[in-house]
Design a protein around this motif. Structure first.
Motif, mmCIF file in Angstrom:
data_model
loop_
_atom_site.group_PDB
_atom_site.id
_atom_site.type_symbol
_atom_site.label_atom_id
_atom_site.label_comp_id
_atom_site.label_asym_id
_atom_site.label_seq_id
_atom_site.Cartn_x
_atom_site.Cartn_y
_atom_site.Cartn_z
ATOM 1 N N THR A 2 11.870 0.492 -2.943
ATOM 2 C CA THR A 2 11.929 1.559 -1.942
ATOM 3 C C THR A 2 11.540 2.889 -2.557
ATOM 4 O O THR A 2 10.837 3.705 -1.948
ATOM 5 C CB THR A 2 13.341 1.629 -1.336
ATOM 6 O OG1 THR A 2 13.665 0.360 -0.764
ATOM 7 C CG2 THR A 2 13.421 2.698 -0.269
ATOM 8 N N LEU A 5 7.851 3.088 -2.839
ATOM 9 C CA LEU A 5 7.236 3.390 -1.555
ATOM 10 C C LEU A 5 7.367 4.881 -1.220
ATOM 11 O O LEU A 5 6.439 5.495 -0.687
ATOM 12 C CB LEU A 5 7.884 2.531 -0.456
ATOM 13 C CG LEU A 5 6.915 1.950 0.592
ATOM 14 C CD1 LEU A 5 5.916 1.042 -0.081
ATOM 15 C CD2 LEU A 5 7.696 1.166 1.652
ATOM 16 N N GLU A 48 8.840 0.636 5.878
ATOM 17 C CA GLU A 48 7.437 0.277 5.703
ATOM 18 C C GLU A 48 6.604 1.552 5.788
ATOM 19 O O GLU A 48 6.973 2.515 6.469
ATOM 20 C CB GLU A 48 6.991 -0.741 6.740
ATOM 21 C CG GLU A 48 6.770 -0.207 8.128
ATOM 22 C CD GLU A 48 6.224 -1.264 9.078
ATOM 23 O OE1 GLU A 48 6.048 -2.412 8.658
ATOM 24 O OE2 GLU A 48 5.986 -0.926 10.254
ATOM 25 N N ILE A 83 7.104 -7.099 -2.039
ATOM 26 C CA ILE A 83 6.197 -6.227 -1.283
ATOM 27 C C ILE A 83 5.522 -7.063 -0.200
ATOM 28 O O ILE A 83 5.044 -8.179 -0.453
ATOM 29 C CB ILE A 83 5.134 -5.608 -2.205
ATOM 30 C CG1 ILE A 83 5.764 -4.537 -3.080
ATOM 31 C CG2 ILE A 83 3.996 -4.994 -1.394
ATOM 32 C CD1 ILE A 83 6.193 -3.290 -2.312
#
Length: 970
Positions: A2, A5, A48, A83
């Motif tokens: 996370t 990301l 996402e 992922i």
């Protein structure tokens, strides 16, 4: 993962890549990761990142294709996070296709789609890349729909006639349509078909009805408005939508002691899947000096069709109390008279009240209040409007024959002034609902309706103002009612008033004049205007009408207009914030057998002085008629004094509708030195007519030209005036130095900041323009003035001010009527010190010690190699890269920065208004002469360029003209 990301998202922001964060549905995470249940923290821990790869936007369509990168939960307790990667597609379009030349029939197709494809890739540490073909368990995730519609649309003031039995009995509509649609919601497909009529109006004539039905129903079946849509869906089945209403009011007039039932009202409406029915009655209660009226109180029933049935099988019935729409009270005890009225509108969440009390015919107290708890956009809010007035009968003596007849005030919270209806109220007399209204109980519905239009709710805008009524004479012969309304925080000042003159007495007036007026000052728009109009005025039996208006605009589009009774027929006035003033007129006779009417006007603009009058006469019976008129319209010029009259005169006699005799002429009269008339006259007797053109000149040719004037001394005097010189600070806050305050001995000195500039501008003579005249005098020394800087100064460009070009250019009558009142012309220049303004001759050098700790030194090698590559010839790229990265930096993307930018520019799409410019183009095709013949900021500059081209090439005469850039052909 996370955190990875999130950092990837920050990198995208820094490089201005349009990425966005989302939280996917739980089933998508489970299918990509093969996880049966998510950990306790749920989907909040597994976001996402959406990356658009292709994004297109056109006028009628838009689309986007991209990839979603998401964090997957661990497969088991020993594995780490993974992922996931899968594609998505969004798009929309809206196309309206006319099917006929009259734009009545249309075919419309529209679609919007948000689809995440049902396959993707998942990757975990120490495992192979896996292709997942059913992310959602049931294919792809689709949200959106498709619609095709065939419609027939009515034109303005021309609705579609669906059914016509007679001229009075018919059914019309604004629009009819047939629509097919597909809708995807939660991966569920819905197909529907609809047919509907919008803006329907039903009129049913009462012709042939007996007296009972006619008196009972009255006009209740006139103008019934409704919308109706019938549809079928594979999910909802058959359904109805729309709104319709039928209201019948039946007179009762039954008395039961002190109680009297006036009427019974039955209302039936259709709203979506509901059919509400209301039954109400108007009740009057009389108890001695007290009279009470309750409007439309009763019961209501609502029939609905719920999906799972109701208390009557498939039908559900709800009963309830219908509160009154209005309540009125009236009191008459001899000493005290008065009453009150309360109005309720629960649908609009609006409540109003009016109160009137008169004490011993000496003092009258009146108050009106309007409260709204719902804003015009439907949001919750609160707004209040109160008007309170006190009138003093015969008045309080002020001296010199003046009396104070009344005082009052207006207060509005979250209210504003709607200036267009208020200005229209001057013409119709509706401003009497604001300025000391009379008999407010009987007129309460009209007064409340007017106040609702004049002062609508607007959030965070307030208004307040006093009112006063002053009279002169006993009894009052002249009275002035005036109010001043101040709005804030958007400051504007509105003046309302009524002037009344009655001679010799109001009950037996020989002269009755009433002038309603309104004025407004808008500092933010640099606008001042005033409008007044005669209302219900007469001398004996002769009706008086007319109006006047004044407009002064000193903003970006300066203008000046003064009109009493309107304008020249060929003159197009600028946009006016008030109605066009009607002609000043007197109806000397206004009977079916005789009419004599006189009207006239006078107007002054920056380019013209206009005057005109017209007399119309009519005498006749059914078999014999005499008609005639005399009229003229004039334009004035003052140097040399000259005027131009267009005349029209006619007289005709008709017997049994056949022309027996007529005579008249139309022409142009110019003068006075000499007089010149040109036109055409005609005379006819029965079936014979003679028409003769004529032209005549008479009188002496006297020289009325004013002496010439020297222009250069005027310009020199203006540039020597210190008030035309201004020291301007540079834009921005980095001034680097501050200026000390000068003593009193240097109060008239001009102090210039080292990085500032001088602005020199005057409004006496336009620069760089050929001068035909100055005011009403010809220039004697020069006809064009140009100003340039000298010495160690650098020019920053010209300064422009508005000038009335009619004061400096010779314009023919058509140009005077069509040219702008003011145009921006060069008036001076801006100068600053030449060379580098920020250079300093002395610098202070100071050593600063600091400690640098570097954990990883390898980056230096790559950093130096990267910047050495760009240093030789691409140093200018540094600033470009800096600005690019600055747009996506954490500071720029912070909530505070975005909020600040949103306050400065709240809209994503902005409208840019181009300046009004002119071009010199060919007459036959409106194509510009060449590139340098375009983009003139004023019509006068374009005309000067045109004259220069004609001097250089006489063959271009009569082939070029000046037009706005909006009319050129490229």
């Amino acid at each position: 993962m996370t955190l990875f990301l999130e950092r990837l998202y920050n990198v995208a922001l820094v490089i201005n890549f349009p990425a966005s964060f989302h939280f996917p549905p739980e089933e998508k995470i489970q299918n990509l990761s093969h996880t049966i249940t998510l950990p306790d923290e749920g989907i909040a821990e597994y976001p996402e990142l959406r990356f658009p790869l292709l994004k297109e936007k056109e006028d009628v369509a838009s689309g986007e294709v991209g990839m979603n990168l998401m964090v997957l939960p661990p497969l088991n307790s020993s594995s780490g996070e993974g992922i996931g990667l899968h594609p998505y597609l969004t798009g929309s379009f809206d196309i309206d296709i006319p099917l006929d030349s009259e734009n009545k029939w249309f075919f419309k197709i529209a679609s919007n789609l948000d689809m995440v494809l049902g396959f993707g890739l998942s990757l975990y540490a120490r495992q192979n890349l896996e292709l997942v073909t059913d992310i959602f368990g049931n294919g792809s995730s689709i949200e959106g729909g498709f619609m095709a519609e065939f419609s027939r649309r009515g034109q303005i003031l021309q609705p579609i006639e669906l059914l016509a039995i007679s001229n009075e009995t018919k059914l019309t509509a604004e629009n009819i349509f047939l629509k097919n649609a597909l809708a995807f919601t939660n991966n569920q497909l819905e197909y529907l078909i609809e047919m509907g009529i919008v803006g329907c109006k039903l009129d049913v004539a009462q012709t042939g009805a007996d007296n009972f039905i006619g008196s009972t129903i009255g006009n209740s079946l006139k103008g019934i408005n409704f919308d109706l849509t019938v549809g079928w869906s594979n999910i909802a089945g058959i359904y109805f939508k729309g709104s319709a209403g039928l209201e019948l009011q039946i007179p009762i007039h039954q008395t039961l002691g002190p109680l009297k039932v006036e009427s019974l009202t039955l209302a039936v409406r259709i709203s979506d899947r509901n059919i509400p029915i209301e039954i109400g009655t108007d009740i009057k209660l009389s108890l001695g000096p007290l009279l009470a009226v309750v409007e439309n109180i009763g019961a209501k029933a609502n029939f609905s069709f719920p999906e799972h049935g109701g208390n009557l099988g498939p039908l559900n019935l709800e009963l309830g109390f219908k509160p009154p729409k209005g309540v009125g009270l009236s009191l008459d005890t001899g000493v005290i008279k008065g009453g009150g009225y309360l109005f309720f509108d629960f649908d609009r969440e609006e409540y109003a009240g009016a109160l009137e009390l008169v004490f011993s015919e000496w003092i009258a107290l009146r108050a009106i209040g309007l409260i709204t708890t719902k804003m015009p956009d439907g949001s919750k809010g609160f707004s209040l409007l109160i008007i309170i007035t006190v009138e003093f009968g015969t008045g309080l003596q002020l001296g010199f024959g003046f009396t104070l007849l009344g005082v009052g005030g207006i207060l509005g919270l979250n209210r504003t002034v709607n200036i267009n209806p208020l200005a229209e109220g001057v013409r119709t007399g509706a401003i009497q609902s604001v300025m000391f209204p009379q008999d407010i109980i009987a007129n309460a519905p009209r007064i409340i309706s007017d106040l609702r239009r004049f002062f609508p709710p607007v959030a965070n805008q307030f208004l307040v103002g006093p009112m006063v009524k002053i009279g002169w004479g006993t009894p009052t012969l002249v009275s002035v009612s005036m109010g001043i309304i101040l709005e804030f925080p958007n400051v504007s000042l509105t003046i309302l008033g009524i002037i009344k003159v009655t001679l010799p007495h109001e009950d037996a007036a020989v002269l009755k004049l009433q002038v309603n007026f309104i004025g407004r000052i808008e500092p933010q728009n640099k606008l001042l205007w005033f409008y007044a109009e005669l209302f219900d005025s007469r001398i004996l039996f002769m009706t008086l009408e007319g109006g006047m208006g004044l407009l002064v605009n000193w903003g970006d589009q300066p203008n000046f207009v003064l009109s009493v009774g309107g304008f020249h027929p060929q003159y197009t006035p600028p946009p006016l914030p008030f109605p066009a003033p009607p002609r000043i007129s007197v109806d000397i006779l206004n009977q079916p057998f005789a009419r004599v009417r006189i009207e006239g006007y006078f107007a002054v603009t920056s380019n013209t002085a206009q005057f005109g009058a017209r007399v119309e006469i009519f005498f006749g019976l059914s078999a014999f008629k005499i008609e005639g008129h005399f009229g003229f319209d004039a334009l004035f010029q003052f140097d040399p004094f000259y005027f131009s009259f267009s005349l029209s005169v006619s007289l005709s006699v008709k017997v049994f509708g056949v022309g027996l005799f007529s005579v008249g002429f139309t022409g142009l009269l110019e003068g006075p030195t000499p007089w010149h008339i040109k036109g055409r006259g005609h005379i006819s007797i029965l079936f014979f007519e003679i028409s003769v053109p004529f032209e005549e000149t008479w009188g002496e040719s006297n020289n009325s030209v004013l002496p010439p004037i020297e222009v250069l001394p005027l310009v020199e005097h203006e540039f020597q005036a210190l008030t035309n010189w201004e020291a301007v600070l540079p834009s921005g806050s980095g001034l680097l130095v501050s200026l000390r305050k000068l003593g009193a001995e240097a109060a008239d000195a001009l102090v210039l900041h080292p990085v500032g500039y001088l602005r020199i501008s005057q409004r006496k003579i336009p620069l760089d323009l050929l001068l035909d005249k100055v005011g009403n005098q010809k220039p004697s020394d020069v006809n064009k003035v140009t100003v340039r800087q000298t010495g160690g100064w650098a020019s920053l460009g010209a300064v422009q001010e508005p000038f009335a070009l009619g004061q400096f250019k010779d314009l023919d009558n058509s140009k005077k009527l069509s040219s702008p009142g003011f145009e921006h012309q060069n008036s001076g220049l801006q100068v600053s010190a030449a060379g580098s303004q920020l250079r300093t001759s002395k610098a202070v050098k100071r050593k600063i010690r600091y400690e640098t700790i570097i954990i990883d030194n390898n980056y230096k090698r790559h950093r130096i190699r990267f910047y050495q590559f760009f240093r030789p010839g691409f140093s200018g790229l540094y600033g470009t890269l800096f600005n690019h990265y600055l747009g996506g930096s954490a500071v720029s993307q912070s909530v505070l920065s975005q909020s600040y930018r949103k306050q400065i520019q709240p809209f994503d799409e902005v409208i840019k208004v181009q300046p009004h410019q002119y071009s010199v183009a060919f007459n036959h095709n409106n194509q510009p002469l060449h590139d340098s013949a375009m983009h003139f900021n004023s019509q006068a500059d374009a005309q000067d360029f045109l004259m220069q081209q004609l001097q250089n090439d006489p063959n271009l005469v009569d082939s070029l003209h000046v037009i706005p850039n909006t009319e050129i052909t490229i």
